[in-house]
Design a protein around this motif. Structure first.
Motif, PDB file in Angstrom:
ATOM      1  N   ARG A  95       0.830  -1.207   0.000  1.00 46.40           N
ATOM      2  CA  ARG A  95       0.000   0.000   0.000  1.00 46.40           C
ATOM      3  C   ARG A  95       0.859   1.250   0.000  1.00 46.40           C
ATOM      4  O   ARG A  95       0.472   2.272  -0.576  1.00 46.40           O
ATOM      5  CB  ARG A  95      -0.944  -0.015   1.209  1.00 46.40           C
ATOM      6  CG  ARG A  95      -2.087  -1.009   1.080  1.00 46.40           C
ATOM      7  CD  ARG A  95      -3.158  -0.764   2.125  1.00 46.40           C
ATOM      8  NE  ARG A  95      -2.664  -0.957   3.479  1.00 46.40           N
ATOM      9  CZ  ARG A  95      -2.666  -2.121   4.114  1.00 46.40           C
ATOM     10  NH1 ARG A  95      -3.127  -3.206   3.514  1.00 46.40           N
ATOM     11  NH2 ARG A  95      -2.213  -2.206   5.341  1.00 46.40           N
ATOM     12  N   HIS A  96       2.023   1.186   0.628  1.00 47.01           N
ATOM     13  CA  HIS A  96       2.931   2.331   0.624  1.00 47.01           C
ATOM     14  C   HIS A  96       3.390   2.631  -0.804  1.00 47.01           C
ATOM     15  O   HIS A  96       3.388   3.788  -1.243  1.00 47.01           O
ATOM     16  CB  HIS A  96       4.137   2.042   1.522  1.00 47.01           C
ATOM     17  CG  HIS A  96       5.133   3.158   1.589  1.00 47.01           C
ATOM     18  ND1 HIS A  96       4.940   4.297   2.338  1.00 47.01           N
ATOM     19  CD2 HIS A  96       6.348   3.318   0.967  1.00 47.01           C
ATOM     20  CE1 HIS A  96       5.974   5.104   2.197  1.00 47.01           C
ATOM     21  NE2 HIS A  96       6.833   4.537   1.370  1.00 47.01           N
ATOM     22  N   ARG A  97       3.770   1.582  -1.536  1.00 47.18           N
ATOM     23  CA  ARG A  97       4.178   1.779  -2.931  1.00 47.18           C
ATOM     24  C   ARG A  97       3.004   2.286  -3.770  1.00 47.18           C
ATOM     25  O   ARG A  97       3.166   3.177  -4.611  1.00 47.18           O
ATOM     26  CB  ARG A  97       4.716   0.463  -3.505  1.00 47.18           C
ATOM     27  CG  ARG A  97       6.051   0.031  -2.933  1.00 47.18           C
ATOM     28  CD  ARG A  97       6.653  -1.102  -3.751  1.00 47.18           C
ATOM     29  NE  ARG A  97       5.797  -2.284  -3.727  1.00 47.18           N
ATOM     30  CZ  ARG A  97       5.899  -3.266  -2.828  1.00 47.18           C
ATOM     31  NH1 ARG A  97       6.819  -3.195  -1.875  1.00 47.18           N
ATOM     32  NH2 ARG A  97       5.101  -4.319  -2.885  1.00 47.18           N
ATOM     33  N   ALA A  98       1.822   1.709  -3.541  1.00 45.44           N
ATOM     34  CA  ALA A  98       0.644   2.113  -4.316  1.00 45.44           C
ATOM     35  C   ALA A  98       0.272   3.564  -4.030  1.00 45.44           C
ATOM     36  O   ALA A  98      -0.129   4.296  -4.937  1.00 45.44           O
ATOM     37  CB  ALA A  98      -0.535   1.196  -3.993  1.00 45.44           C
ATOM     38  N   ARG A  99       0.416   3.985  -2.787  1.00 44.54           N
ATOM     39  CA  ARG A  99       0.077   5.372  -2.432  1.00 44.54           C
ATOM     40  C   ARG A  99       0.962   6.359  -3.187  1.00 44.54           C
ATOM     41  O   ARG A  99       0.487   7.368  -3.712  1.00 44.54           O
ATOM     42  CB  ARG A  99       0.226   5.562  -0.922  1.00 44.54           C
ATOM     43  CG  ARG A  99      -0.135   6.945  -0.417  1.00 44.54           C
ATOM     44  CD  ARG A  99       0.103   7.050   1.068  1.00 44.54           C
ATOM     45  NE  ARG A  99       0.073   8.440   1.485  1.00 44.54           N
ATOM     46  CZ  ARG A  99       0.724   8.901   2.537  1.00 44.54           C
ATOM     47  NH1 ARG A  99       1.445   8.095   3.290  1.00 44.54           N
ATOM     48  NH2 ARG A  99       0.665  10.187   2.864  1.00 44.54           N
ATOM     49  N   HIS A 100       2.250   6.069  -3.255  1.00 45.06           N
ATOM     50  CA  HIS A 100       3.159   6.958  -3.984  1.00 45.06           C
ATOM     51  C   HIS A 100       2.896   6.876  -5.486  1.00 45.06           C
ATOM     52  O   HIS A 100       3.030   7.882  -6.199  1.00 45.06           O
ATOM     53  CB  HIS A 100       4.612   6.611  -3.650  1.00 45.06           C
ATOM     54  CG  HIS A 100       5.030   7.059  -2.278  1.00 45.06           C
ATOM     55  ND1 HIS A 100       5.440   8.341  -2.015  1.00 45.06           N
ATOM     56  CD2 HIS A 100       5.050   6.405  -1.093  1.00 45.06           C
ATOM     57  CE1 HIS A 100       5.721   8.461  -0.731  1.00 45.06           C
ATOM     58  NE2 HIS A 100       5.498   7.303  -0.145  1.00 45.06           N
ATOM     59  N   MET A 101       2.512   5.713  -5.967  1.00 46.96           N
ATOM     60  CA  MET A 101       2.176   5.565  -7.370  1.00 46.96           C
ATOM     61  C   MET A 101       0.974   6.440  -7.727  1.00 46.96           C
ATOM     62  O   MET A 101       0.976   7.142  -8.739  1.00 46.96           O
ATOM     63  CB  MET A 101       1.861   4.092  -7.670  1.00 46.96           C
ATOM     64  CG  MET A 101       1.538   3.791  -9.122  1.00 46.96           C
ATOM     65  SD  MET A 101       0.906   2.102  -9.267  1.00 46.96           S
ATOM     66  CE  MET A 101       2.216   1.163  -8.474  1.00 46.96           C
ATOM     67  N   VAL A 102      -0.057   6.418  -6.893  1.00 45.63           N
ATOM     68  CA  VAL A 102      -1.244   7.243  -7.128  1.00 45.63           C
ATOM     69  C   VAL A 102      -0.890   8.721  -7.081  1.00 45.63           C
ATOM     70  O   VAL A 102      -1.313   9.500  -7.940  1.00 45.63           O
ATOM     71  CB  VAL A 102      -2.343   6.905  -6.096  1.00 45.63           C
ATOM     72  CG1 VAL A 102      -3.485   7.914  -6.168  1.00 45.63           C
ATOM     73  CG2 VAL A 102      -2.882   5.497  -6.325  1.00 45.63           C
ATOM     74  N   ARG A 103      -0.094   9.109  -6.107  1.00 38.35           N
ATOM     75  CA  ARG A 103       0.277  10.524  -5.983  1.00 38.35           C
ATOM     76  C   ARG A 103       1.064  10.999  -7.199  1.00 38.35           C
ATOM     77  O   ARG A 103       0.779  12.059  -7.758  1.00 38.35           O
ATOM     78  CB  ARG A 103       1.099  10.745  -4.709  1.00 38.35           C
ATOM     79  CG  ARG A 103       1.368  12.227  -4.428  1.00 38.35           C
ATOM     80  CD  ARG A 103       2.292  12.402  -3.257  1.00 38.35           C
ATOM     81  NE  ARG A 103       3.647  11.973  -3.578  1.00 38.35           N
ATOM     82  CZ  ARG A 103       4.642  11.922  -2.703  1.00 38.35           C
ATOM     83  NH1 ARG A 103       4.442  12.230  -1.437  1.00 38.35           N
ATOM     84  NH2 ARG A 103       5.839  11.527  -3.076  1.00 38.35           N
TER      85      ARG A 103
ATOM     86  N   TYR B 288      -2.846  -2.848 -10.634  1.00 43.23           N
ATOM     87  CA  TYR B 288      -2.902  -3.467  -9.309  1.00 43.23           C
ATOM     88  C   TYR B 288      -2.786  -2.422  -8.204  1.00 43.23           C
ATOM     89  O   TYR B 288      -3.482  -2.489  -7.188  1.00 43.23           O
ATOM     90  CB  TYR B 288      -1.785  -4.503  -9.156  1.00 43.23           C
ATOM     91  CG  TYR B 288      -2.017  -5.795  -9.899  1.00 43.23           C
ATOM     92  CD1 TYR B 288      -3.295  -6.188 -10.274  1.00 43.23           C
ATOM     93  CD2 TYR B 288      -0.947  -6.627 -10.219  1.00 43.23           C
ATOM     94  CE1 TYR B 288      -3.507  -7.380 -10.958  1.00 43.23           C
ATOM     95  CE2 TYR B 288      -1.149  -7.825 -10.909  1.00 43.23           C
ATOM     96  CZ  TYR B 288      -2.436  -8.181 -11.275  1.00 43.23           C
ATOM     97  OH  TYR B 288      -2.649  -9.356 -11.956  1.00 43.23           O
ATOM     98  N   GLY B 289      -1.877  -1.463  -8.392  1.00 46.00           N
ATOM     99  CA  GLY B 289      -1.682  -0.449  -7.359  1.00 46.00           C
ATOM    100  C   GLY B 289      -2.938   0.376  -7.113  1.00 46.00           C
ATOM    101  O   GLY B 289      -3.336   0.608  -5.966  1.00 46.00           O
TER     102      GLY B 289
END
Length: 335
Positions: free
Chosen positions: A222-230, A264-265
């Motif tokens: 989720r940490h990686r996905a959060r930065h991906m979204v941002r 996926y993210g």
């Protein structure tokens, strides 16, 4: 209610807390009433928006209870010198605070000054939080003898506390008792309320156990996905400023990730595809532009500014998302 930690100063006239109780018709209105907390609200689910924002201002803290009828995504930066203690009053699959999912038994969150936050709030949820002067809260906690916050005062803290239910009941009661007292011209003293709120929060934290889950596989994902979204949002907005709406290929190339990782993210973090999220974000930006009074902006100008060129499809999607046409939004803003 817990007893206040200090009596009133002799001879000092009681100053009542300020109370705000608002019914809102748009997600962006939440941020308008919280100038002390720079936040962007984005409506993610379709339908008419009905929100509630209540605030008690003691002069030393702001106690906030808010809810909304639609799924929303909140992003912002905690103001300098301040922190919040917060918790969700319910749970649901999409409830999330930064990288932390909200379990059925609830969690308390400490958000320090200067921290970025990213919160997803499902429809019908209530959030309760208290904003403190960070230094004053840390000093009070040191005096209280509770190490939970002072051990890592500059990092987001996540706690599970059996005292959360009691704190929730107390803060919830404040929103009933204080407005009723003010309506009867009785002025509860803001300093006394402030002291009781501080004591109640510290009592809950004193019973709390920190949750060191930062090294779990789900948290890291989720940490990686959060930065991906941002970073996807930032790239989209930078591109739109140059008059170009980027494709998924361009976003993947910019982020250096595969299309599958991007999919996926977004699904793991936001519960929707990147195409759906970024389109919804653009619809929210059009709505924000149309809600500006006296801007002399037309619907076509607002739509094309955010790269909507198929205007009939845009109008259809807009109405499905917000429960009104773009023209109705513009007319209401200029009424």
């Amino acid at each position: 209610m817990p007893n206040a930690s200090k009596p009133n100063k002799p001879g000092r006239a009681a100053v009542p807390p300020r109370h705000l109780d608002l019914k809102l018709q748009d997600a962006s209105e939440h941020s308008l009433h919280q100038s002390w907390l720079p936040t962007e609200f984005c409506q993610l689910s379709r339908g008419d928006y009905v929100g509630s924002f209540q605030e008690l201002d003691t002069g030393r803290q702001r106690v906030v209870r808010e809810s909304q009828s639609q799924l929303v995504h909140k992003q912002g930066l905690m103001s300098h010198g301040h922190c919040t203690i917060s918790f969700h009053r319910q749970t649901a699959p999409l409830a999330r605070f930064c990288e932390y999912q909200i379990p059925a038994n609830g969690l308390m969150f400490y958000l320090p000054a200067g921290s970025e936050f990213d919160v997803q709030v499902p429809a019908g949820f209530e959030i309760m939080y208290v904003r403190f002067d960070q230094q004053q809260l840390l000093e009070a906690q040191q005096a209280f003898g509770t190490p939970n916050l002072t051990a890592n005062p500059d990092r987001i803290g996540v706690f599970k506390s059996p005292g959360q239910k009691r704190l929730d009941a107390f803060l919830n009661a404040l929103f009933d008792v204080i407005p009723a007292a003010l309506a009867r011209k009785y002025a509860p003293d803001a300093d006394q309320i402030s002291q009781i709120v501080t004591d109640s929060v510290l009592l809950a934290l004193d019973q709390a156990d920190p949750l060191p889950i930062e090294h779990s596989i789900d948290f890291r994902a989720r940490h990686r996905a959060r930065h991906m979204v941002r970073h996807s949002r930032e790239f989209l907005e930078d591109s739109l400023k140059r008059g170009h709406c980027p494709s998924m290929v361009e976003i993947c190339k910019h982020l250096g990730i595969s299309q599958r990782s991007l999919q996926y993210g977004f699904r793991d973090l936001m519960g929707m595809t990147p195409v759906a999220y970024l389109r919804t974000l653009r619809l929210n930006r059009v709505r924000a532009d149309l809600r500006q009074p006296d801007s002399n902006l037309t619907v076509t100008e607002a739509a094309t500014r955010w790269s909507f060129f198929h205007l009939s499809k845009f109008a259809q999607d807009y109405r499905q998302m917000f429960g009104e046409t773009p023209s109705e939004t513009l007319a209401l803003a200029n009424r």
